[in-house]
Design an enzyme around this catalytic site. Structure first.
Site, PDB file in Angstrom:
ATOM      1  N   SER A 110      40.361  42.978  34.973  1.00  0.00           N
ATOM      2  CA  SER A 110      40.102  41.641  34.441  1.00  0.00           C
ATOM      3  C   SER A 110      41.185  40.644  34.820  1.00  0.00           C
ATOM      4  O   SER A 110      41.140  39.494  34.388  1.00  0.00           O
ATOM      5  CB  SER A 110      39.966  41.713  32.917  1.00  0.00           C
ATOM      6  OG  SER A 110      41.171  42.155  32.353  1.00  0.00           O
ATOM      7  N   THR A 152      41.270  38.279  29.189  1.00  0.00           N
ATOM      8  CA  THR A 152      42.475  37.597  29.656  1.00  0.00           C
ATOM      9  C   THR A 152      43.705  38.310  29.133  1.00  0.00           C
ATOM     10  O   THR A 152      43.731  38.741  27.979  1.00  0.00           O
ATOM     11  CB  THR A 152      42.477  36.157  29.102  1.00  0.00           C
ATOM     12  OG1 THR A 152      41.330  35.500  29.606  1.00  0.00           O
ATOM     13  CG2 THR A 152      43.733  35.412  29.486  1.00  0.00           C
ATOM     14  N   THR A 181      43.855  35.623  34.335  1.00  0.00           N
ATOM     15  CA  THR A 181      42.567  36.319  34.253  1.00  0.00           C
ATOM     16  C   THR A 181      41.783  36.165  35.552  1.00  0.00           C
ATOM     17  O   THR A 181      41.990  35.205  36.305  1.00  0.00           O
ATOM     18  CB  THR A 181      41.716  35.733  33.094  1.00  0.00           C
ATOM     19  OG1 THR A 181      40.534  36.503  32.928  1.00  0.00           O
ATOM     20  CG2 THR A 181      41.320  34.294  33.350  1.00  0.00           C
ATOM     21  N   ARG A 223      32.807  28.948  38.794  1.00  0.00           N
ATOM     22  CA  ARG A 223      33.038  28.886  37.344  1.00  0.00           C
ATOM     23  C   ARG A 223      34.539  29.014  37.006  1.00  0.00           C
ATOM     24  O   ARG A 223      35.245  29.842  37.546  1.00  0.00           O
ATOM     25  CB  ARG A 223      32.260  30.012  36.659  1.00  0.00           C
ATOM     26  CG  ARG A 223      32.361  30.002  35.133  1.00  0.00           C
ATOM     27  CD  ARG A 223      33.431  30.946  34.636  1.00  0.00           C
ATOM     28  NE  ARG A 223      33.441  31.062  33.180  1.00  0.00           N
ATOM     29  CZ  ARG A 223      34.411  31.645  32.495  1.00  0.00           C
ATOM     30  NH1 ARG A 223      35.442  32.172  33.104  1.00  0.00           N
ATOM     31  NH2 ARG A 223      34.365  31.722  31.173  1.00  0.00           N
ATOM     32  N   VAL A 224      34.989  28.171  36.104  1.00  0.00           N
ATOM     33  CA  VAL A 224      36.359  28.246  35.583  1.00  0.00           C
ATOM     34  C   VAL A 224      36.257  28.350  34.070  1.00  0.00           C
ATOM     35  O   VAL A 224      35.431  27.682  33.453  1.00  0.00           O
ATOM     36  CB  VAL A 224      37.156  26.977  35.987  1.00  0.00           C
ATOM     37  CG1 VAL A 224      38.484  26.902  35.257  1.00  0.00           C
ATOM     38  CG2 VAL A 224      37.372  26.944  37.499  1.00  0.00           C
ATOM     39  N   GLY A 225      37.088  29.200  33.478  1.00  0.00           N
ATOM     40  CA  GLY A 225      37.026  29.401  32.030  1.00  0.00           C
ATOM     41  C   GLY A 225      38.084  28.614  31.290  1.00  0.00           C
ATOM     42  O   GLY A 225      38.563  27.566  31.745  1.00  0.00           O
ATOM     43  N   ASP A 226      38.457  29.131  30.135  1.00  0.00           N
ATOM     44  CA  ASP A 226      39.438  28.454  29.285  1.00  0.00           C
ATOM     45  C   ASP A 226      40.883  28.714  29.712  1.00  0.00           C
ATOM     46  O   ASP A 226      41.784  27.937  29.395  1.00  0.00           O
ATOM     47  CB  ASP A 226      39.286  28.939  27.838  1.00  0.00           C
ATOM     48  CG  ASP A 226      39.535  30.444  27.724  1.00  0.00           C
ATOM     49  OD1 ASP A 226      38.952  31.208  28.532  1.00  0.00           O
ATOM     50  OD2 ASP A 226      40.318  30.864  26.860  1.00  0.00           O
ATOM     51  N   THR A 275      41.468  34.841  24.262  1.00  0.00           N
ATOM     52  CA  THR A 275      40.711  35.688  25.176  1.00  0.00           C
ATOM     53  C   THR A 275      39.258  35.668  24.718  1.00  0.00           C
ATOM     54  O   THR A 275      38.967  35.303  23.580  1.00  0.00           O
ATOM     55  CB  THR A 275      41.271  37.121  25.214  1.00  0.00           C
ATOM     56  OG1 THR A 275      40.541  37.892  26.178  1.00  0.00           O
ATOM     57  CG2 THR A 275      41.178  37.802  23.870  1.00  0.00           C
ATOM     58  N   GLY A 276      38.367  36.043  25.611  1.00  0.00           N
ATOM     59  CA  GLY A 276      36.960  36.048  25.237  1.00  0.00           C
ATOM     60  C   GLY A 276      36.169  35.012  26.018  1.00  0.00           C
ATOM     61  O   GLY A 276      36.628  34.547  27.072  1.00  0.00           O
ATOM     62  N   LEU A 277      35.023  34.663  25.515  1.00  0.00           N
ATOM     63  CA  LEU A 277      34.127  33.767  26.252  1.00  0.00           C
ATOM     64  C   LEU A 277      34.730  32.360  26.322  1.00  0.00           C
ATOM     65  O   LEU A 277      34.692  31.589  25.363  1.00  0.00           O
ATOM     66  CB  LEU A 277      32.756  33.730  25.578  1.00  0.00           C
ATOM     67  CG  LEU A 277      31.719  32.882  26.312  1.00  0.00           C
ATOM     68  CD1 LEU A 277      31.459  33.387  27.724  1.00  0.00           C
ATOM     69  CD2 LEU A 277      30.419  32.826  25.524  1.00  0.00           C
ATOM     70  N   GLY A 278      35.268  32.044  27.498  1.00  0.00           N
ATOM     71  CA  GLY A 278      36.035  30.814  27.672  1.00  0.00           C
ATOM     72  C   GLY A 278      35.273  29.559  27.333  1.00  0.00           C
ATOM     73  O   GLY A 278      35.842  28.590  26.821  1.00  0.00           O
TER      74      GLY A 278
HETATM   75  N1  ASP Z   1      38.728  33.799  28.636  1.00  0.00           N
HETATM   76  C1  ASP Z   1      38.427  34.262  29.965  1.00  0.00           C
HETATM   77  C2  ASP Z   1      37.426  33.377  30.602  1.00  0.00           C
HETATM   78  O1  ASP Z   1      36.530  32.902  29.929  1.00  0.00           O
HETATM   79  C3  ASP Z   1      37.939  35.638  30.023  1.00  0.00           C
HETATM   80  C4  ASP Z   1      38.354  36.572  28.973  1.00  0.00           C
HETATM   81  O2  ASP Z   1      39.370  36.439  28.343  1.00  0.00           O
HETATM   82  O3  ASP Z   1      37.660  37.505  28.680  1.00  0.00           O
HETATM   83  O4  ASP Z   1      37.499  33.209  31.796  1.00  0.00           O
END
Ligand code: ASP
Length: 329
Positions: free
Chosen positions: A86, A188, A206, A216-219, A239-242
């Site tokens: 990851s 992340t 990440t 795509r770019v996340g948080d 961490t998680g769904l950005g």
């Molecule tokens: N937060 C990260 C993203 O959305 C991924 C993750 O932490 O799982 O890119």
């Protein structure tokens, strides 16, 4: 349960930023003169089970290094670990087969740097630091970020390992490139440290959501969403769904809640609840987790679902701590 399996699918519906009038009346520096736990410094916390990374960070801190050096070098451990799918080298690719990295870093002075959609360079966090320290900018993206890394002397590397390539090929067979957001295999690495002087820095890195759409770019590289530091108050990393973190400016929110007097634990809980309580929130089907530290060296962590954990290295103890979580049923 493996951390990478605990999200199955996500919805990107719903909009809203939950920073509101409750901010009126905060005390600007509640912790400024109350560094009671000095004996417990330095300390480092990180998302997930990353004891090698926290060990590296603590080594830097024990040798008198800054929190900034500690978080950069701690994150680098995971970026270089090809078994971690990851982050950095070995990260799972987007749906076109390209590994693209996002990272950011923030120091005690409120300076920050980030890179987005970086390819072919393992140590995204180090490029983010260079952006912060050596350029007039905060964020570099894509080819520009990559060229900047080469200018700095970083070498081009193929980040797609055989095992990540194989996983991607399996995914392609199953998904047939349907335009769904598949958010398995994401996590992340975020790290927060306080050095012997009581100064706080943070970083995160990440490869983003596995099999994300190209571009795509996340948080994680978005200051205030994936990471925020205020050296007078504390720091937070997500961490998680950005997409869901960005919509609530999550890390900034946690730090602002601590500014109002909430503990790191209370602040993380409140920020998760903001996501859960949004109209039409599909929170049962995605994960978000926060870790936070305040100026006193108190820490907290909280997530929507079970199986999120924090690694904490303080007072000679390097331990993985299972985080409390919202969805108990
Ligand atoms: N937060 C990260 C993203 O959305 C991924 C993750 O932490 O799982 O890119």
């Amino acid at each position: 349960m493996k951390r990478r399996n605990f999200i199955k699918r996500a919805s990107l519906t719903g909009v809203g930023i939950a920073v509101g009038s409750t901010f009126i009346g905060y005390s600007k520096t509640p912790f400024k003169n109350s560094l009671k736990n000095k004996a417990t410094l330095p300390l480092v916390i990180a998302t997930w089970h990353v004891k090698n990374a926290t060990t590296k960070a603590m080594e830097i801190l024990q040798n008198g290094g800054t929190a900034l050096d500690a978080v950069e070098q701690g994150c680098m451990v995971e970026e270089a670990d090809v078994k971690n799918q990851s982050v950095g080298k070995g990260g799972l690719p987007d749906r076109e087969g390209n590994v693209t990295l996002d990272a950011c870093i923030m120091n005690k002075d409120g300076d920050c740097g980030s890179v987005v959609y970086l390819q072919n360079i393992t140590h995204a966090v180090s490029i983010a630091r260079k952006v912060m320290e050596d350029t007039p900018h905060v964020m570099l993206a894509g080819k520009g970020a990559e060229q900047y890394a080469y200018d700095l002397g970083f070498k081009k590397e193929n980040l797609l390992t055989e095992s990540s390539k194989k996983a991607w090929e399996e995914w392609k067979k199953e998904s047939k490139y349907k335009p769904i957001i598949n958010i398995e295999n994401h996590d992340t690495i975020g790290m927060l440290a306080i050095d012997k002087n009581g100064d706080i820095s943070g970083a995160c890195t990440t490869s983003g959501l596995a099999y994300k759409m190209a571009g795509r770019v996340g948080d994680s590289p978005i200051i205030g969403s994936g990471l925020f530091i205020d050296n007078e108050i504390g720091g937070c990393v997500a961490t998680g769904l950005g997409e869901e973190v960005v919509k609530t400016v999550g890390s900034f929110l946690v730090v602002e809640l601590m500014r109002q007097g909430k503990s790191p634990q209370e602040a993380c809980e409140e920020a998760i609840k903001r996501i859960v309580k949004k109209p039409n929130s599909d929170y049962k089907n995605f994960q978000v987790g926060y870790i936070a530290v305040n100026k006193q060296g108190e820490t907290g962590s909280y997530s929507i679902h079970q199986w999120f954990s924090m690694t904490k290295f303080q007072a000679g103890v390097n331990e993985q701590i299972q985080s409390d979580y919202f969805l108990k049923e």
